[in-house]
Write a protein that holds these residues in place. Structure first.
Motif, PDB file in Angstrom:
ATOM      1  N   TYR A 129       0.826  -1.204   0.000  1.00 11.45           N
ATOM      2  CA  TYR A 129       0.000   0.000   0.000  1.00 11.45           C
ATOM      3  C   TYR A 129       0.865   1.261   0.000  1.00 11.45           C
ATOM      4  O   TYR A 129       0.579   2.225  -0.717  1.00 11.45           O
ATOM      5  CB  TYR A 129      -0.926  -0.008   1.222  1.00 11.45           C
ATOM      6  N   GLY A 130       1.928   1.222   0.806  1.00  8.47           N
ATOM      7  CA  GLY A 130       2.791   2.401   0.863  1.00  8.47           C
ATOM      8  C   GLY A 130       3.462   2.687  -0.465  1.00  8.47           C
ATOM      9  O   GLY A 130       3.550   3.840  -0.898  1.00  8.47           O
TER      10      GLY A 130
ATOM     11  N   SER B 110       8.575   2.135   2.355  1.00  3.38           N
ATOM     12  CA  SER B 110       7.622   1.049   2.156  1.00  3.38           C
ATOM     13  C   SER B 110       8.299  -0.174   1.564  1.00  3.38           C
ATOM     14  O   SER B 110       7.963  -1.311   1.917  1.00  3.38           O
ATOM     15  CB  SER B 110       6.485   1.521   1.260  1.00  3.38           C
ATOM     16  N   VAL B 111       9.270   0.055   0.694  1.00  6.62           N
ATOM     17  CA  VAL B 111      10.035  -1.071   0.152  1.00  6.62           C
ATOM     18  C   VAL B 111      10.777  -1.781   1.280  1.00  6.62           C
ATOM     19  O   VAL B 111      10.860  -3.018   1.319  1.00  6.62           O
ATOM     20  CB  VAL B 111      10.993  -0.571  -0.943  1.00  6.62           C
ATOM     21  N   GLU B 112      11.298  -1.000   2.227  1.00  7.73           N
ATOM     22  CA  GLU B 112      11.961  -1.626   3.368  1.00  7.73           C
ATOM     23  C   GLU B 112      10.996  -2.487   4.162  1.00  7.73           C
ATOM     24  O   GLU B 112      11.351  -3.578   4.622  1.00  7.73           O
ATOM     25  CB  GLU B 112      12.552  -0.552   4.279  1.00  7.73           C
TER      26      GLU B 112
ATOM     27  N   ALA C 193       3.753  -0.051  11.355  1.00  8.22           N
ATOM     28  CA  ALA C 193       3.889  -0.069   9.893  1.00  8.22           C
ATOM     29  C   ALA C 193       2.727   0.677   9.242  1.00  8.22           C
ATOM     30  O   ALA C 193       2.921   1.427   8.270  1.00  8.22           O
ATOM     31  CB  ALA C 193       3.951  -1.515   9.401  1.00  8.22           C
ATOM     32  N   LEU C 194       1.522   0.478   9.800  1.00  7.93           N
ATOM     33  CA  LEU C 194       0.368   1.197   9.246  1.00  7.93           C
ATOM     34  C   LEU C 194       0.541   2.702   9.399  1.00  7.93           C
ATOM     35  O   LEU C 194       0.269   3.463   8.464  1.00  7.93           O
ATOM     36  CB  LEU C 194      -0.910   0.745   9.952  1.00  7.93           C
ATOM     37  N   VAL C 195       1.000   3.135  10.570  1.00  6.76           N
ATOM     38  CA  VAL C 195       1.205   4.570  10.763  1.00  6.76           C
ATOM     39  C   VAL C 195       2.305   5.077   9.822  1.00  6.76           C
ATOM     40  O   VAL C 195       2.216   6.183   9.289  1.00  6.76           O
ATOM     41  CB  VAL C 195       1.540   4.863  12.240  1.00  6.76           C
ATOM     42  N   THR C 196       3.315   4.221   9.589  1.00  6.78           N
ATOM     43  CA  THR C 196       4.403   4.626   8.692  1.00  6.78           C
ATOM     44  C   THR C 196       3.888   4.929   7.293  1.00  6.78           C
ATOM     45  O   THR C 196       4.299   5.896   6.667  1.00  6.78           O
ATOM     46  CB  THR C 196       5.461   3.511   8.623  1.00  6.78           C
ATOM     47  N   VAL C 197       2.982   4.112   6.806  1.00  5.93           N
ATOM     48  CA  VAL C 197       2.538   4.327   5.430  1.00  5.93           C
ATOM     49  C   VAL C 197       1.346   5.270   5.338  1.00  5.93           C
ATOM     50  O   VAL C 197       0.919   5.569   4.234  1.00  5.93           O
ATOM     51  CB  VAL C 197       2.190   3.000   4.730  1.00  5.93           C
TER      52      VAL C 197
END
Lengths: 127, 212
Positions: A19-20, A33-35, B51-55
């Motif tokens: 998603y990122g 996001s790739v990380e 991770a959700l907050v990161t993206v």
């Protein structure tokens, strides 16, 4: 430990990274996001290595290699992003569409105007 | 049929581990919560939330800092899976260098410190649909495949430094050396890319001189 726990967590982290990558606009956030996706793969590798009790420990070796390759990738990726930023004045991946070809032909008149723009921004970046 | 089997295993597991408290948010009932599993689920929830907050966050520096939480949580998961050496490599390389590199990149591209309204692109709904579909498919397949599989975490640690060093330098020496060449190539490539080369029209010769 149930094997489904690390597998499900890796799947969720991979989807989060996906998603990122798709939704982010800043190139550095795309790299983050790739990380996340690479780390999801690493978690899968470690979990299955511990489950299979491999004598060669191929999963853990591959995890170490993936970590090293990810470090190299982030270095090269950031160098490319910095060069793009220096040339274009932006790290916005949605605006890097010089090779775009499609129905939006109204962007093609912008291209001659976009060509001298990097020079100006480069001039003010180096000033 | 498989559901009945899982219910049976859950019943036996529940009787076997009735002294343990129930795992919080542990999902379906075929799970057998041990202490390691409870810790794994809790740390996994933290990792997934970070991770959700990161993206999704709109503050770029906060995204990098939440990435630290996610990667640190993954290091704890490696520790719980008895892969100690990889856990510390994760802490050293990811938390130590990759996040610092990302922060440097954010700084050098003059990322806005506050909330930036254009952190997400316009194809957010499509990205969300693809990600949810991928997550649903992957989780379904994985749970369907491994619902009756357990990892035996007993015995000697499988990822201690001694074991890792032995397997890395007995069985994986050649890939290791090839990887060092790759790292060297990446180093040279990054230096070449990030040097401020003058343009080929000769108008920026002063840049080249100044850079040297």
């Amino acid at each position: 430990m149930h094997l489904a726990y690390p597998a499900v967590l890796a799947a969720l982290l991979f989807a989060t990274g996906l998603y990122g990558v798709l939704a982010r606009r800043n190139a550095i956030l795309v790299l983050m996001s790739v990380e996340l996706m690479l780390n999801a793969v690493n978690l899968n590798l470690v979990a299955f290595d511990v489950w299979l009790r491999d004598t060669l420990h191929a999963g853990q070796a591959l995890t170490l290699f993936v970590i090293a390759i990810a470090a190299a990738e982030i270095g090269i990726g950031l160098a490319i992003v910095l060069m793009v930023y220096r040339n274009r004045g932006t790290s916005d991946v949605d605006r890097l569409r010089d090779n775009a070809e499609g129905p939006d032909d109204d962007t093609s008149p912008d291209d001659p105007t976009a060509a001298p723009a990097p020079k100006d921004e480069k001039a003010e970046a180096t000033a | 049929m498989t559901f009945a089997a899982t219910v049976a295993t859950a019943a036996t597991a529940a009787t076997a581990t009735s002294t343990h408290p129930a795992a919080p948010a542990a999902g379906p009932g075929f799970l057998s919560p041990t202490g390691v599993e409870i810790a794994f689920v809790l740390v996994g929830l933290v990792t997934f939330g970070a991770a959700l907050v990161t993206v999704t966050t709109r503050q770029l520096v906060h995204a990098a800092l939440w990435l630290v939480v996610a990667l640190g949580g993954l290091a704890v998961e490696y520790l719980l899976l008895t892969a100690e050496f990889i856990a510390w490599v994760q802490v050293l390389i990811y938390l130590g260098s990759v996040v610092v590199l990302l922060l440097f990149g954010l700084m050098l591209t003059k990322a806005p410190v506050g909330r930036s309204p254009d952190a997400d692109s316009g194809n957010r709904p499509a990205a969300l649909a693809v990600a949810v579909a991928a997550a649903a498919a992957l989780v379904w397949v994985v749970v369907d495949a491994f619902r009756t599989t357990w990892i035996d975490l007993g015995g000697p640690a499988q990822g201690s430094t001694e074991v890792t060093g032995r397997m890395l330098f007995q069985n994986w020496v050649l890939p290791f050396e090839a990887l060092s060449v790759l790292l060297l190539a990446a180093l040279v490539g990054a230096v070449v890319l990030s040097r401020k080369r003058g343009a080929s029209d000769g108008g920026h010769g002063s840049d080249k001189e100044r850079q040297r």
